[in-house]
Design an enzyme around this catalytic site. Structure first.
Site, short mmCIF file in Angstrom:
data_model
loop_
_atom_site.label_atom_id
_atom_site.label_comp_id
_atom_site.label_asym_id
_atom_site.label_seq_id
_atom_site.Cartn_x
_atom_site.Cartn_y
_atom_site.Cartn_z
N GLY A 31 65.08 1.76 50.62
CA GLY A 31 65.51 2.86 49.80
C GLY A 31 64.78 3.96 50.30
O GLY A 31 63.88 4.85 49.85
N GLY A 63 63.96 7.57 48.59
CA GLY A 63 63.23 7.61 47.32
C GLY A 63 61.90 8.68 47.66
O GLY A 63 61.33 8.80 48.94
N TYR A 64 61.24 9.00 46.65
CA TYR A 64 60.08 9.73 46.78
C TYR A 64 58.81 9.09 47.38
O TYR A 64 58.21 9.56 48.31
CB TYR A 64 59.63 10.13 45.23
CG TYR A 64 58.47 11.07 45.17
CD1 TYR A 64 58.41 12.27 46.10
CD2 TYR A 64 57.30 11.12 44.08
CE1 TYR A 64 57.32 13.23 45.64
CE2 TYR A 64 56.42 11.93 44.17
CZ TYR A 64 56.45 13.04 44.89
OH TYR A 64 55.20 13.94 44.74
N LYS A 69 73.74 9.42 52.96
CA LYS A 69 72.22 9.98 52.52
C LYS A 69 71.38 10.16 53.78
O LYS A 69 70.41 10.71 53.70
CB LYS A 69 71.71 8.72 51.55
CG LYS A 69 72.02 8.77 50.33
CD LYS A 69 71.30 7.87 49.38
CE LYS A 69 71.83 8.06 47.87
NZ LYS A 69 70.86 7.06 47.02
N ASP A 109 72.48 -2.49 50.16
CA ASP A 109 72.10 -2.33 48.81
C ASP A 109 71.32 -3.44 48.20
O ASP A 109 71.89 -4.71 48.76
CB ASP A 109 73.28 -2.00 48.15
CG ASP A 109 73.24 -1.42 46.79
OD1 ASP A 109 72.70 -2.40 45.85
OD2 ASP A 109 73.83 -0.39 46.35
N LYS A 149 59.71 -4.68 35.90
CA LYS A 149 58.52 -4.43 36.79
C LYS A 149 57.68 -5.84 36.82
O LYS A 149 57.21 -6.27 37.97
CB LYS A 149 57.82 -3.23 36.70
CG LYS A 149 58.49 -2.10 37.15
CD LYS A 149 58.74 -2.11 38.71
CE LYS A 149 59.24 -0.71 39.04
NZ LYS A 149 59.43 -0.69 40.46
N VAL A 167 52.87 9.02 39.48
CA VAL A 167 52.95 9.59 40.89
C VAL A 167 53.23 10.94 40.79
O VAL A 167 54.30 11.60 40.61
CB VAL A 167 53.58 8.72 41.84
CG1 VAL A 167 53.77 9.34 43.23
CG2 VAL A 167 53.34 7.43 41.68
#
Length: 344
Positions: A10, A13-14, A39, A64, A162, A190
């Site tokens: 991913g 992502g941040y 992307k 994915d 999670k 975060v």
């Protein structure tokens, strides 16, 4: 000497993009998964904004978590896997299984393909949500020994997903890992600098506060940690011999109320002072509103709850020393102002 190859899931992502920046800086070769090759430019833009070193060492593969496609190829020649990616949560789900099953299945898919490819270690980005939920009358800081209590009332699907996905990873290691090593990183809220105008949901709070969208704040405490420190903890968890088989809370150990966050912003950015809230929403008012509005229910469940955390394990075992929460919060705010995300 040949560079070790790390697979980061991913990559747009941040947390993932900050991990990639640090891996490249430390001389690793990085392969990252993205849901669509469309992307690639977005990730490269983030890398350039973060002054990426050795961008030639970054490659992309389209796959994915919900698909078998390309995973075997993604794992070829990989020494380590860092797995921050998670299945996109459905906000309009009718059944919590719509969030839980993709999270668990996605983690297990990464674990299986990593084991079969003879990867040395997987580091999973779990969450504080797998640690704190469902504990009443808590008075001592949460540590890595704690797991969310899924038998309690008001456990939300995100926290369940999670918790169950991290537990599934540990069970996999125990029962069918065949020598594959695992470490997990469990971050609190975060914060930290945003590199492009496409920012993470974890930073929305700062944007809403600075834009004057929040007239009063709920009585909620939280821990905060800088994304750069979350990334560095992943790298320590990846390489340290002491990290195999361990969980690590990514936290500064500080606890701030939402009003304290607003006050930090007010002191640092006086031009926005008039927009920032000075009052708290009474607990009973928020809880009553949540009965009518399901979107407020998770927020209401956190009201008045103890949120202390300890980073003693990451500090003593790995020598990890995060910057203060205030610095992380101000870095988010400054980057949002600089990028024009927040109105001046």
């Amino acid at each position: 000497m040949e560079k070790e190859l790390v697979l980061v899931t991913g990559g747009s992502g941040y947390i993932a993009s900050n991990i990639i920046l640090q891996l490249l800086e430390q001389g690793y070769e990085v392969r990252t998964t993205i849901r669509s090759l469309a992307k690639v430019d977005r990730v490269k833009k983030i890398m350039k904004a973060g002054n990426a070193k050795n961008l030639a060492d970054l490659t992309f593969i389209e796959t994915d978590l919900t698909s078998e496609k390309n995973w075997d190829k993604a794992m070829e020649g990989v020494t380590y896997v860092i797995h921050p990616a998670s299945s996109t949560p459905k906000l309009d789900f009718k059944d919590e299984k719509e969030m839980i099953h993709p999270a668990v299945n996605g983690v297990l898919h990464v674990m299986r393909t990593a084991r079969d490819a003879k990867v040395k270690r997987v580091v999973i980005t779990s969450a504080y949500g797998a640690v704190f939920a469902g504990h009443e009358n808590r008075t001592t800081p949460y540590t890595e020994e704690d797991w969310s209590n899924l038998d309690a009332e008001n456990i939300f699907p995100y926290q369940k997903a999670k918790t169950l996905s991290e537990r599934a990873a540990w069970k996999f290691i125990e029962e069918e890992g065949h020598g594959l090593e695992l470490a997990t990183v469990n971050p609190v809220g975060v914060m930290g600098p945003i590199l492009t105008s496409d920012y993470s949901h974890s930073n929305v709070q700062i944007q809403q506060l600075l834009d004057g969208e929040v007239k009063a704040v709920p009585n909620i405490d939280s821990g905060y940690v800088d994304v750069r420190d979350v990334a560095s903890l992943h790298l320590l968890a990846m390489t340290s011999s002491k990290a195999a088989g361990e969980r690590f809370l990514a936290t500064t150990g500080e606890t701030l109320s939402m009003l304290e966050v607003a006050n930090i912003l007010r002191e640092a950015f006086p031009a926005y002072a008039a927009k920032l809230p000075t009052k708290k929403i009474p607990n009973a008012v928020l809880k009553a509103a949540a009965i009518a509005d399901p979107k407020l229910r998770m927020l209401a469940s956190l009201v008045g709850k103890y949120a202390g955390t300890s980073n003693q394990k990451a500090n003593s075992l790995l020598g990890w020393n995060p910057r203060p929460a205030r610095e992380a919060i101000l870095a988010t705010a400054q980057s949002m102002i600089d990028l024009g995300i927040v109105k001046k």
